[in-house]
Design a protein around this motif. Structure first.
Motif, mmCIF file in Angstrom:
data_model
loop_
_atom_site.group_PDB
_atom_site.id
_atom_site.type_symbol
_atom_site.label_atom_id
_atom_site.label_comp_id
_atom_site.label_asym_id
_atom_site.label_seq_id
_atom_site.Cartn_x
_atom_site.Cartn_y
_atom_site.Cartn_z
ATOM 1 N N MET A 1 -1.931 24.770 9.271
ATOM 2 C CA MET A 1 -0.762 24.665 8.389
ATOM 3 C C MET A 1 0.416 24.046 9.133
ATOM 4 O O MET A 1 1.126 23.172 8.608
ATOM 5 N N VAL A 2 0.624 24.492 10.374
ATOM 6 C CA VAL A 2 1.736 23.969 11.180
ATOM 7 C C VAL A 2 1.571 22.466 11.397
ATOM 8 O O VAL A 2 2.542 21.705 11.288
ATOM 9 N N ARG A 3 0.362 22.015 11.702
ATOM 10 C CA ARG A 3 0.143 20.579 11.907
ATOM 11 C C ARG A 3 0.433 19.775 10.643
ATOM 12 O O ARG A 3 1.040 18.704 10.697
ATOM 13 N N MET A 4 0.020 20.306 9.489
ATOM 14 C CA MET A 4 0.288 19.602 8.227
ATOM 15 C C MET A 4 1.785 19.535 7.936
ATOM 16 O O MET A 4 2.327 18.490 7.569
ATOM 17 N N ILE A 5 2.456 20.671 8.086
ATOM 18 C CA ILE A 5 3.891 20.750 7.785
ATOM 19 C C ILE A 5 4.689 19.864 8.739
ATOM 20 O O ILE A 5 5.555 19.093 8.319
ATOM 21 N N ALA A 6 4.384 19.964 10.021
ATOM 22 C CA ALA A 6 5.134 19.190 11.016
ATOM 23 C C ALA A 6 4.926 17.696 10.842
ATOM 24 O O ALA A 6 5.874 16.910 10.934
ATOM 25 N N THR A 7 3.687 17.299 10.561
ATOM 26 C CA THR A 7 3.410 15.868 10.361
ATOM 27 C C THR A 7 4.113 15.362 9.113
ATOM 28 O O THR A 7 4.736 14.285 9.121
ATOM 29 N N ALA A 8 4.059 16.139 8.032
ATOM 30 C CA ALA A 8 4.766 15.761 6.798
ATOM 31 C C ALA A 8 6.263 15.621 7.058
ATOM 32 O O ALA A 8 6.908 14.682 6.582
ATOM 33 N N ARG A 9 6.823 16.542 7.837
ATOM 34 C CA ARG A 9 8.260 16.500 8.143
ATOM 35 C C ARG A 9 8.627 15.237 8.910
ATOM 36 O O ARG A 9 9.638 14.592 8.623
ATOM 37 N N ILE A 10 7.799 14.849 9.869
ATOM 38 C CA ILE A 10 8.111 13.682 10.704
ATOM 39 C C ILE A 10 7.988 12.384 9.914
ATOM 40 O O ILE A 10 8.831 11.488 10.032
ATOM 41 N N ILE A 11 6.945 12.264 9.078
ATOM 42 C CA ILE A 11 6.719 10.978 8.384
ATOM 43 C C ILE A 11 7.484 10.868 7.064
ATOM 44 O O ILE A 11 7.669 9.766 6.555
ATOM 45 N N MET A 12 7.933 12.010 6.520
ATOM 46 C CA MET A 12 8.734 12.002 5.288
ATOM 47 C C MET A 12 9.969 12.877 5.511
ATOM 48 O O MET A 12 10.093 13.973 4.954
ATOM 49 N N PRO A 13 10.902 12.399 6.340
ATOM 50 C CA PRO A 13 11.974 13.270 6.846
ATOM 51 C C PRO A 13 12.865 13.893 5.777
ATOM 52 O O PRO A 13 13.339 15.015 5.946
ATOM 53 N N LYS A 14 13.126 13.175 4.695
ATOM 54 C CA LYS A 14 14.075 13.686 3.702
ATOM 55 C C LYS A 14 13.446 14.658 2.706
ATOM 56 O O LYS A 14 14.143 15.350 1.982
ATOM 57 N N ALA A 15 12.107 14.698 2.664
ATOM 58 C CA ALA A 15 11.418 15.532 1.670
ATOM 59 C C ALA A 15 11.672 17.014 1.917
ATOM 60 O O ALA A 15 11.853 17.450 3.059
ATOM 61 N N MET A 16 11.668 17.778 0.836
ATOM 62 C CA MET A 16 11.567 19.226 0.949
ATOM 63 C C MET A 16 10.085 19.516 1.197
ATOM 64 O O MET A 16 9.242 19.154 0.371
ATOM 65 N N VAL A 17 9.762 20.102 2.330
ATOM 66 C CA VAL A 17 8.367 20.442 2.620
ATOM 67 C C VAL A 17 8.186 21.915 2.259
ATOM 68 O O VAL A 17 8.838 22.792 2.844
ATOM 69 N N ARG A 18 7.335 22.148 1.283
ATOM 70 C CA ARG A 18 7.246 23.484 0.689
ATOM 71 C C ARG A 18 6.033 24.252 1.212
ATOM 72 O O ARG A 18 4.894 23.817 1.041
ATOM 73 N N LEU A 19 6.296 25.377 1.854
ATOM 74 C CA LEU A 19 5.252 26.302 2.284
ATOM 75 C C LEU A 19 4.817 27.054 1.030
ATOM 76 O O LEU A 19 5.504 27.953 0.565
ATOM 77 N N SER A 20 3.684 26.658 0.484
ATOM 78 C CA SER A 20 3.328 27.093 -0.874
ATOM 79 C C SER A 20 2.208 28.126 -0.867
ATOM 80 O O SER A 20 2.336 29.149 -0.214
ATOM 81 N N ALA A 21 1.095 27.871 -1.567
ATOM 82 C CA ALA A 21 0.029 28.870 -1.676
ATOM 83 C C ALA A 21 -0.523 29.230 -0.303
ATOM 84 O O ALA A 21 -0.581 28.404 0.605
ATOM 85 N N GLY A 22 -0.949 30.475 -0.170
ATOM 86 C CA GLY A 22 -1.517 30.956 1.080
ATOM 87 C C GLY A 22 -0.573 31.809 1.898
ATOM 88 O O GLY A 22 -0.982 32.440 2.882
ATOM 89 N N ARG A 23 0.698 31.862 1.508
ATOM 90 C CA ARG A 23 1.665 32.665 2.285
ATOM 91 C C ARG A 23 1.302 34.143 2.297
ATOM 92 O O ARG A 23 1.604 34.851 3.254
#
Length: 328
Positions: A245-267
């Motif tokens: 999950m961390v790898r997905m979130i961090a990669t999304a944050r770096i390549i799409m900096p302005k996006a809201m990255v949502r920690l969604s299902a699975g919490r």
């Protein structure tokens, strides 16, 4: 200086995704602070306004009519009831309210008219109002926009290559076409995916590549960990690790900096410490309430305690990102 890019290659994304994990978290946290308040996390609520009986065959979904799950089919809720639920969510601290209907596609009928009334009602509350209703035509997208819709969710789910292993009742192009219709209506785009469905690492990178190379990045990117449901084809899938999950979130944050990255299902299957790692890696939104459509989710009280411990504050609704970063 971080640039907004839409020309990422899969190789570049792969090299980011596979960095040593602590270095990856540091890089993502650095980008996150350039574009967002690091202590702010948006609280969203997702309500199933029409449950079950869906003709699609999404392998992860307990709402598909063809699977034998404990989900009971419920017709579309009444407008007044939905408005009441939105008010409850607002009072509990949510600033974004999303309404989901288990439809393959939107049809021009009385049910859609009712959804438009729901959108109008919720939009007067000052919350960001979002819908996820399946495939959408340009005309329907415009009707939702005119009713006051702020955002539309339509997840890619996975990579184009793995898509047919998960869903056969529509194709990847249908997904992308709906996103295009939403964007053309000037509605905020919410699109992400699910990990833990048996996909390979390359499929996760492929999905991120598709999102990051759209003409405009989605304003919102939900990252979901599969919650296996008995009766669905994916009921025996193993739990996704926090590091995935961390790898997905961090990669999304770096390549799409302005996006809201949502920690969604699975919490619901994550500890507080694991969620803190996800926030450190660039997640800045959660879904609150004891259910995400039909799957379990942490309750408001748990989340309030987590915000106090981590000293997080709820992000206001309709907060625009004012970071002036050049586009490449």
């Amino acid at each position: 200086m971080t640039l907004i890019r839409n020309n990422w290659t899969k190789q570049e994304i792969e090299s980011i995704y596979n960095k040593p994990v602590l270095e990856l978290i540091y890089d993502a946290a650095t980008v996150h602070r350039q574009f967002h308040e690091a202590s702010e996390v948006q609280v969203c609520t997702l309500l199933s306004v029409k449950t079950g009986g869906c003709p699609e065959d999404c392998a992860y979904c307990p709402q598909a009519a063809r699977y034998h799950t404990e989900v009971k089919v419920q017709k579309l809720m009444e407008v007044e009831e939905v408005i009441g639920k939105a008010l409850e969510a607002k009072e509990a601290g949510s600033t974004r309210f999303c309404m989901g209907a288990a439809w393959r596609e939107v049809r021009d009928n009385r049910d859609f008219d009712k959804v438009l009334e729901m959108v109008k009602g919720v939009s007067t509350m000052g919350m960001e109002v979002c819908c996820t209703l399946g495939m959408l035509s340009p005309e329907q997208a415009q009707k939702l926009k005119d009713a006051g819709l702020y955002a539309y969710n339509h997840n890619l789910d996975t990579s184009e290559e793995f898509y047919n292993d998960i869903i056969t009742t529509r194709n990847y192009g249908d997904r992308l076409e709906t996103l295009e219709n939403v964007r053309s209506a000037k509605i905020s785009v919410c699109s992400g995916g699910i990990i833990g469905m048996g996909e390979k690492e390359g499929d996760r990178i492929g999905m991120l590549h598709t999102l990051a190379t759209l003409p405009e990045h989605p304003e919102s990117v939900p990252v979901n960990a599969l919650v296996p449901v008995e009766g669905t084809p994916l009921e025996d899938q193993e739990k996704v690790s926090v590091w995935e999950m961390v790898r997905m979130i961090a990669t999304a944050r770096i390549i799409m900096p302005k996006a809201m990255v949502r920690l969604s299902a699975g919490r619901v299957r994550m500890t507080l410490e694991e969620q803190a790692l996800c926030f450190m890696a660039g997640a800045n939104s959660i879904f609150a309430g004891d259910k995400l459509l039909t799957t379990p989710n942490p309750g408001y009280v748990q989340d309030k305690e987590m915000f106090q411990i981590l000293q997080l504050s709820p992000r206001p609704s309709h907060k625009e990102n004012l970071a002036k970063i050049p586009v490449l």
